[in-house]
Design a protein around this motif. Structure first.
Motif, PDB file in Angstrom:
ATOM      1  N   ILE A 192      28.575 -15.800  98.957  1.00 61.13           N
ATOM      2  CA  ILE A 192      28.912 -17.216  98.759  1.00 61.13           C
ATOM      3  C   ILE A 192      28.201 -17.774  97.530  1.00 61.13           C
ATOM      4  O   ILE A 192      28.779 -18.512  96.731  1.00 61.13           O
ATOM      5  CB  ILE A 192      28.538 -18.036 100.011  1.00 61.13           C
ATOM      6  CG1 ILE A 192      29.319 -17.543 101.236  1.00 61.13           C
ATOM      7  CG2 ILE A 192      28.794 -19.514  99.777  1.00 61.13           C
ATOM      8  CD1 ILE A 192      30.822 -17.634 101.095  1.00 61.13           C
ATOM      9  N   LYS A 193      26.924 -17.385  97.363  1.00 56.02           N
ATOM     10  CA  LYS A 193      26.167 -17.870  96.200  1.00 56.02           C
ATOM     11  C   LYS A 193      26.789 -17.372  94.892  1.00 56.02           C
ATOM     12  O   LYS A 193      26.815 -18.090  93.894  1.00 56.02           O
ATOM     13  CB  LYS A 193      24.710 -17.421  96.304  1.00 56.02           C
ATOM     14  CG  LYS A 193      23.892 -18.186  97.344  1.00 56.02           C
ATOM     15  CD  LYS A 193      22.442 -17.721  97.350  1.00 56.02           C
ATOM     16  CE  LYS A 193      21.608 -18.535  98.315  1.00 56.02           C
ATOM     17  NZ  LYS A 193      20.188 -18.097  98.343  1.00 56.02           N
ATOM     18  N   LEU A 194      27.271 -16.120  94.879  1.00 57.55           N
ATOM     19  CA  LEU A 194      27.875 -15.575  93.659  1.00 57.55           C
ATOM     20  C   LEU A 194      29.105 -16.366  93.245  1.00 57.55           C
ATOM     21  O   LEU A 194      29.394 -16.513  92.058  1.00 57.55           O
ATOM     22  CB  LEU A 194      28.247 -14.110  93.872  1.00 57.55           C
ATOM     23  CG  LEU A 194      27.097 -13.106  93.920  1.00 57.55           C
ATOM     24  CD1 LEU A 194      27.617 -11.718  94.245  1.00 57.55           C
ATOM     25  CD2 LEU A 194      26.336 -13.086  92.593  1.00 57.55           C
ATOM     26  N   ILE A 195      29.839 -16.886  94.221  1.00 52.38           N
ATOM     27  CA  ILE A 195      31.050 -17.649  93.922  1.00 52.38           C
ATOM     28  C   ILE A 195      30.709 -18.971  93.257  1.00 52.38           C
ATOM     29  O   ILE A 195      31.486 -19.496  92.471  1.00 52.38           O
ATOM     30  CB  ILE A 195      31.858 -17.882  95.222  1.00 52.38           C
ATOM     31  CG1 ILE A 195      32.301 -16.536  95.796  1.00 52.38           C
ATOM     32  CG2 ILE A 195      33.073 -18.769  94.961  1.00 52.38           C
ATOM     33  CD1 ILE A 195      32.936 -16.630  97.164  1.00 52.38           C
ATOM     34  N   THR A 196      29.530 -19.501  93.549  1.00 53.57           N
ATOM     35  CA  THR A 196      29.150 -20.823  93.035  1.00 53.57           C
ATOM     36  C   THR A 196      28.228 -20.754  91.825  1.00 53.57           C
ATOM     37  O   THR A 196      27.770 -21.787  91.347  1.00 53.57           O
ATOM     38  CB  THR A 196      28.459 -21.641  94.148  1.00 53.57           C
ATOM     39  OG1 THR A 196      27.303 -20.918  94.608  1.00 53.57           O
ATOM     40  CG2 THR A 196      29.400 -21.852  95.316  1.00 53.57           C
ATOM     41  N   THR A 197      27.928 -19.552  91.327  1.00 55.55           N
ATOM     42  CA  THR A 197      27.062 -19.426  90.153  1.00 55.55           C
ATOM     43  C   THR A 197      27.830 -18.777  89.014  1.00 55.55           C
ATOM     44  O   THR A 197      28.922 -18.243  89.188  1.00 55.55           O
ATOM     45  CB  THR A 197      25.823 -18.569  90.472  1.00 55.55           C
ATOM     46  OG1 THR A 197      26.243 -17.276  90.943  1.00 55.55           O
ATOM     47  CG2 THR A 197      24.978 -19.231  91.538  1.00 55.55           C
ATOM     48  N   SER A 217      35.736 -13.392  89.777  1.00 57.73           N
ATOM     49  CA  SER A 217      36.661 -14.103  88.894  1.00 57.73           C
ATOM     50  C   SER A 217      37.986 -14.361  89.607  1.00 57.73           C
ATOM     51  O   SER A 217      38.563 -15.439  89.518  1.00 57.73           O
ATOM     52  CB  SER A 217      36.903 -13.298  87.610  1.00 57.73           C
ATOM     53  OG  SER A 217      35.732 -13.201  86.841  1.00 57.73           O
ATOM     54  N   ASN A 218      38.472 -13.347  90.337  1.00 59.29           N
ATOM     55  CA  ASN A 218      39.707 -13.513  91.101  1.00 59.29           C
ATOM     56  C   ASN A 218      39.563 -14.579  92.174  1.00 59.29           C
ATOM     57  O   ASN A 218      40.456 -15.421  92.365  1.00 59.29           O
ATOM     58  CB  ASN A 218      40.094 -12.183  91.759  1.00 59.29           C
ATOM     59  CG  ASN A 218      40.510 -11.123  90.771  1.00 59.29           C
ATOM     60  OD1 ASN A 218      40.579  -9.962  91.119  1.00 59.29           O
ATOM     61  ND2 ASN A 218      40.789 -11.482  89.522  1.00 59.29           N
ATOM     62  N   ILE A 219      38.432 -14.554  92.895  1.00 61.01           N
ATOM     63  CA  ILE A 219      38.208 -15.538  93.968  1.00 61.01           C
ATOM     64  C   ILE A 219      38.201 -16.958  93.406  1.00 61.01           C
ATOM     65  O   ILE A 219      38.833 -17.863  93.951  1.00 61.01           O
ATOM     66  CB  ILE A 219      36.885 -15.247  94.706  1.00 61.01           C
ATOM     67  CG1 ILE A 219      37.003 -13.940  95.497  1.00 61.01           C
ATOM     68  CG2 ILE A 219      36.505 -16.398  95.629  1.00 61.01           C
ATOM     69  CD1 ILE A 219      35.702 -13.480  96.123  1.00 61.01           C
ATOM     70  N   LYS A 220      37.497 -17.145  92.296  1.00 59.42           N
ATOM     71  CA  LYS A 220      37.444 -18.474  91.691  1.00 59.42           C
ATOM     72  C   LYS A 220      38.823 -18.935  91.245  1.00 59.42           C
ATOM     73  O   LYS A 220      39.191 -20.113  91.375  1.00 59.42           O
ATOM     74  CB  LYS A 220      36.467 -18.459  90.505  1.00 59.42           C
ATOM     75  CG  LYS A 220      35.010 -18.304  90.914  1.00 59.42           C
ATOM     76  CD  LYS A 220      34.094 -18.290  89.702  1.00 59.42           C
ATOM     77  CE  LYS A 220      32.634 -18.185  90.123  1.00 59.42           C
ATOM     78  NZ  LYS A 220      31.717 -18.160  88.936  1.00 59.42           N
ATOM     79  N   PHE A 221      39.615 -17.996  90.706  1.00 55.17           N
ATOM     80  CA  PHE A 221      40.976 -18.334  90.286  1.00 55.17           C
ATOM     81  C   PHE A 221      41.828 -18.722  91.488  1.00 55.17           C
ATOM     82  O   PHE A 221      42.564 -19.730  91.452  1.00 55.17           O
ATOM     83  CB  PHE A 221      41.607 -17.152  89.555  1.00 55.17           C
ATOM     84  CG  PHE A 221      43.022 -17.387  89.110  1.00 55.17           C
ATOM     85  CD1 PHE A 221      43.277 -18.005  87.903  1.00 55.17           C
ATOM     86  CD2 PHE A 221      44.097 -17.014  89.914  1.00 55.17           C
ATOM     87  CE1 PHE A 221      44.594 -18.250  87.489  1.00 55.17           C
ATOM     88  CE2 PHE A 221      45.402 -17.237  89.507  1.00 55.17           C
ATOM     89  CZ  PHE A 221      45.651 -17.858  88.290  1.00 55.17           C
ATOM     90  N   LEU A 222      41.743 -17.950  92.576  1.00 47.68           N
ATOM     91  CA  LEU A 222      42.554 -18.219  93.761  1.00 47.68           C
ATOM     92  C   LEU A 222      42.168 -19.552  94.399  1.00 47.68           C
ATOM     93  O   LEU A 222      43.021 -20.268  94.929  1.00 47.68           O
ATOM     94  CB  LEU A 222      42.386 -17.083  94.774  1.00 47.68           C
ATOM     95  CG  LEU A 222      42.922 -15.712  94.325  1.00 47.68           C
ATOM     96  CD1 LEU A 222      42.539 -14.634  95.340  1.00 47.68           C
ATOM     97  CD2 LEU A 222      44.425 -15.739  94.109  1.00 47.68           C
TER      98      LEU A 222
END
Length: 282
Positions: A257-262, A274-279
């Motif tokens: 979860i932290k990786l998605i927000t940093t 990168s894919n998760i942030k795009f989706l």
């Protein structure tokens, strides 16, 4: 056998998967397995230079690459005198000696700063080999000092008390789970890595807790963290397929979860994040 020149020749662009049979024809079994464990982005991306660490902590020096049957010159590209080993890059090379010991008494090398100096020596070596960039010992020292200074500042902040009595009780607070608001779909994800077997799964639930979709599947990944991120990505893709817009995502991996927000992401997980942030944003 198919002619292969570049990495994209090993990728099935239509399905965004590795060409496993071709990989096994070209590489040793161990190397093919390692490549298959590298997650691919859902979308084509421009090539980027990634030089990650090895599992045994070794660096891909000239000597170590030759041991892996890579056709490179094992002689140090900077001094041209000796074979490029870890000790040579960090200790014995004239450039390393000038970096570590070519200082005034007022700017003597701190022992705690050594890891940062070594890291900058390695970066300078890669810049020379891959980009032809020539750095000076002074530049390497300056960059190491900046990094070490940031570390010291972070350490001081972490030791500073940040509150009164309320903070001292925070570790004893009971945190209870709360269901999502009406109309929100809950996505629970997880990954497992045990006895050489790897798998990931997710569950979609309604806001009252009823399961809507459950999925578990075998997957290639090199770490549990990588698997946790892949599970989140797979769950998000399912949500898009089911046209679910209002969503709450839960994972038992706080690190994922932290990786998605940093902004900073390990190389082996960067395409997935990168894919998760795009989706999430589309």
């Amino acid at each position: 056998m198919q002619h292969v020149c570049l990495v994209h020749d090993l990728i099935d662009e239509a399905n965004r998967t590795w060409k496993s049979e071709l990989l096994r024809q070209i590489f040793h079994a161990e190397d093919a397995t390692a490549v298959l464990a590298i997650p691919l982005s859902l979308f084509p991306m421009s090539d980027q230079l990634r030089w990650g660490g090895t599992r045994n902590g070794g660096l891909a020096t000239g000597v170590n690459l030759v041991k892996r049957n890579v056709q490179v010159d094992p002689i140090c590209a900077r001094c041209g005198k000796d074979r490029e080993t870890v000790d040579h890059i960090l200790l014995d090379c004239d450039f390393a000696r000038a970096t570590c010991w070519g200082r005034s008494i007022k700017r003597s090398l701190k022992v705690l700063q050594l890891p940062y100096t070594n890291w900058q020596l390695w970066i300078a070596r890669n810049e020379l080999i891959f980009n032809g960039t020539v750095s000076s010992p002074m530049e390497v020292n300056r960059k190491a000092e900046v990094q070490f200074g940031a570390f010291e500042q972070a350490q001081r902040k972490s030791k500073t008390p940040s509150g009164g009595p309320a903070n001292s009780l925070s570790s004893n607070r009971i945190v209870s789970w709360a269901p999502p608001t009406m109309g929100t779909t809950l996505l629970n994800t997880d990954a497992a890595f045990k006895d050489g077997k790897r798998g990931l799964g997710y569950v979609l639930r309604s806001y009252i807790g009823l399961p809507l979709t459950t999925t578990s599947e075998l997957a290639h990944f090199s770490s549990v963290l990588q698997g946790e991120c892949l599970a989140i990505r797979s769950g998000l893709l399912q949500c898009i397929a089911e046209c679910l817009e209002c969503l709450m995502v839960e994972s038992d991996s706080l690190e994922a979860i932290k990786l998605i927000t940093t902004k900073e992401t390990p190389p082996d997980i960067q395409p997935i994040i990168s894919n998760i942030k795009f989706l999430i944003t589309h």
